[in-house]
Design a protein around this motif. Structure first.
Motif, short mmCIF file in Angstrom:
data_model
loop_
_atom_site.label_atom_id
_atom_site.label_comp_id
_atom_site.label_asym_id
_atom_site.label_seq_id
_atom_site.Cartn_x
_atom_site.Cartn_y
_atom_site.Cartn_z
N VAL A 1 0.87 -1.18 0.00
CA VAL A 1 0.00 0.00 0.00
C VAL A 1 0.90 1.23 0.00
N VAL A 2 0.74 2.07 -1.02
CA VAL A 2 1.55 3.28 -1.15
C VAL A 2 0.61 4.48 -1.18
N ALA A 3 1.19 5.65 -0.99
CA ALA A 3 0.41 6.89 -1.07
C ALA A 3 1.23 7.96 -1.75
N SER A 4 0.58 8.88 -2.40
CA SER A 4 1.25 10.07 -2.96
C SER A 4 0.59 11.31 -2.36
N ILE A 5 1.42 12.29 -2.00
CA ILE A 5 0.92 13.53 -1.40
C ILE A 5 0.87 14.59 -2.49
N HIS A 6 -0.32 15.10 -2.74
CA HIS A 6 -0.52 16.08 -3.82
C HIS A 6 -0.86 17.46 -3.31
N THR A 7 -1.39 17.54 -2.11
CA THR A 7 -1.96 18.80 -1.63
C THR A 7 -1.55 19.02 -0.18
N ARG A 8 -1.21 20.24 0.15
CA ARG A 8 -0.88 20.57 1.53
C ARG A 8 -2.17 20.99 2.25
N PHE A 9 -2.98 19.97 2.56
CA PHE A 9 -4.27 20.25 3.20
C PHE A 9 -4.12 21.05 4.49
N GLU A 10 -3.04 20.80 5.24
CA GLU A 10 -2.88 21.47 6.53
C GLU A 10 -2.73 22.98 6.39
N THR A 11 -2.28 23.45 5.22
CA THR A 11 -2.12 24.89 5.03
C THR A 11 -3.43 25.57 4.66
N TYR A 12 -4.41 24.83 4.17
CA TYR A 12 -5.67 25.43 3.74
C TYR A 12 -6.41 26.07 4.90
N LEU A 13 -6.26 25.49 6.09
CA LEU A 13 -7.04 25.96 7.24
C LEU A 13 -6.84 27.44 7.51
N GLU A 14 -5.62 27.93 7.29
CA GLU A 14 -5.32 29.32 7.60
C GLU A 14 -6.07 30.30 6.69
N TYR A 15 -6.46 29.84 5.50
CA TYR A 15 -7.17 30.72 4.57
C TYR A 15 -8.66 30.81 4.86
N TYR A 16 -9.15 29.94 5.74
CA TYR A 16 -10.59 29.92 6.02
C TYR A 16 -10.88 30.07 7.51
N GLY A 17 -9.92 30.69 8.25
CA GLY A 17 -10.16 31.03 9.64
C GLY A 17 -10.00 29.90 10.63
N PHE A 18 -9.31 28.80 10.23
CA PHE A 18 -9.14 27.67 11.14
C PHE A 18 -7.66 27.35 11.36
N GLY A 19 -6.83 28.37 11.30
CA GLY A 19 -5.40 28.15 11.48
C GLY A 19 -5.04 27.48 12.79
N PHE A 20 -5.87 27.71 13.81
CA PHE A 20 -5.60 27.12 15.13
C PHE A 20 -5.63 25.59 15.09
N ALA A 21 -6.27 25.01 14.07
CA ALA A 21 -6.41 23.55 13.99
C ALA A 21 -5.31 22.90 13.15
N ARG A 22 -4.33 23.69 12.74
CA ARG A 22 -3.33 23.14 11.82
C ARG A 22 -2.57 21.96 12.43
N ARG A 23 -2.13 22.07 13.69
CA ARG A 23 -1.36 20.98 14.27
C ARG A 23 -2.20 19.72 14.39
N ALA A 24 -3.48 19.88 14.70
CA ALA A 24 -4.36 18.70 14.77
C ALA A 24 -4.47 18.04 13.41
N MET A 25 -4.54 18.85 12.35
CA MET A 25 -4.59 18.30 11.00
C MET A 25 -3.29 17.57 10.68
N GLU A 26 -2.16 18.13 11.07
CA GLU A 26 -0.88 17.47 10.81
C GLU A 26 -0.80 16.12 11.51
#
Length: 392
Positions: A126-151
């Motif tokens: 089972v492999v995975a490829s990372i295409h998008t930095r989802f954790e950075t999106y939170l800051e653009y929509y007012g949820f930057g405080f949740a970034r570490r939880a997303m990581e």
């Protein structure tokens, strides 16, 4: 008589691959276009690929491979995207009957989690490829405080996989620094279609058709019109050029949910809407520079397309851009948020056509190394290595 060594499983025969995507073809973006290119390449090599993804009644383009729809619902506030609801038992049975040699995950969604668990139970890589930095999106929509939880959540998803593919070594290090991945990843880069994107596509007629003269320096922004692409930085940089009295025109190629808001902020800009095929290639070659302030990309596909078209790139100093743009040679890298820095770089290109041409020529030369078949061939080779190691 010497021992006869049988070939490793999967060493020569065509493979069966189950690919899981969060958006394979219902919205056109760099990530799903890369996945479709990979699948098309694999099928040319004789492999059989089934793609499991949310689907739409109005897909953006025809998919490569066999597309299987997974249950999904639209994302609140971003209705153009969908999120899977996992894998029902009927799809799990279908996947077992398909008997894939490898399972490839490309989105950390419920279907991806279910496929990871299923692959483990089946005993296949089972492999995975990372295409998008989802954790950075939170800051653009007012949820930057949740970034570490997303990581942390992303770290759970990528833990224990047989391989993780990233777009560049630098991006891989960024993911390790954030503790999203723990081991050295493999690199699955990106290519560019050089028969499509090249300086010969430059068209004075295209410039005239959108209302631009021959001598006016043209700054292009290319991409989906969403906040995480750095639209506010484009607005600020263009406003600073206007304040300085630097002649220029801004051309926006693309569409998206933030278009109305963005258009109100840059009223003098020319909006072409979505372009594809030769229309997009002609637009790249007919402008004079690309502005890409996004910091959320894992690989700046638009940078590479601009370079192959012979124009310099002004981009944010971020992992998805630093791997392609050489500061002071093929373009300029600017610290994110540095409005004056963006304006300085753009002003230099607007006022010095010789420098603009030299950096465009250097970018064109650099783009020649990015060949899709060689890049996707490395992924297939890694599949085979993992299959062989699993059986050993």
């Amino acid at each position: 008589m010497p021992d006869v060594v049988a070939p490793a499983p999967g060493a020569r025969r065509p493979l069966r691959i189950a690919l899981f995507s969060g958006n394979y073809n219902y919205v056109r973006d760099g990530a799903n276009q890369a996945l479709n290119r990979l699948v098309a390449f694999l099928e040319r090599q004789g492999c059989t690929v089934r793609v499991y993804s949310p689907t739409s009644d109005t897909p953006a383009f025809e998919p490569a491979g066999t597309l299987v729809s997974v249950p999904s619902l639209s994302i609140p506030g971003r209705g153009e995207y969908r999120v899977s609801l996992g894998l029902p038992n009927r799809l799990k049975r279908e996947i077992r009957d398909f008997a894939p040699d490898v399972i490839h995950l490309s989105a950390p969604d419920p279907a991806g989690h279910a496929a990871k668990k299923l692959g483990r139970a089946m005993g296949v890589p089972v492999v995975a490829s990372i295409h998008t930095r989802f954790e950075t999106y939170l800051e653009y929509y007012g949820f930057g405080f949740a970034r570490r939880a997303m990581e942390v959540a992303l770290g759970w998803f990528y833990a224990g996989l047989d391989e993780v593919f990233v777009t560049t070594p630098g991006f891989g290090q960024t993911m390790r620094d954030a503790r999203i991945i723990s081991s050295e990843p493999a690199v699955w880069s990106r290519g560019v279609d050089k028969t499509r994107f090249n300086p010969q596509r430059r068209s004075p007629e295209w410039r005239w058709s959108v209302g631009i003269g021959d001598s006016v320096p043209v700054i292009a922004f290319v991409g989906r019109l969403v906040l995480e692409k750095g639209l506010d930085a484009v607005v600020a940089a263009v406003a600073e050029l206007q304040r300085r009295g630097v002649p220029h025109r801004l051309v926006v190629v693309g569409d998206g949910p933030a278009r109305e808001r963005f258009a109100a902020q840059v009223p003098d800009a020319i909006f072409t809407g979505f372009l594809d095929g030769l229309g997009l290639a002609r637009a790249y070659a007919s402008v004079d520079m690309l502005l890409n302030p996004s910091t959320t990309e894992t690989f700046g596909n638009i940078n590479l397309e601009a370079m192959a078209s012979g124009i310099p790139v002004v981009a944010a100093r971020a992992s998805g851009n630093e791997c392609l743009v050489t500061d002071g040679a093929t373009g300029a890298l600017v610290t994110p948020g540095d409005v004056a820095g963006y304006a300085d770089a753009l002003q230099l290109y607007c006022t010095d056509p010789l420098l603009r041409a030299a950096h465009g020529k250097a970018g064109l030369a650099a783009a020649q190394a990015f060949d899709w078949d060689a890049i996707n061939g490395a992924v297939l080779s890694r599949y085979r290595e993992l299959i062989a190691a699993k059986h050993t």
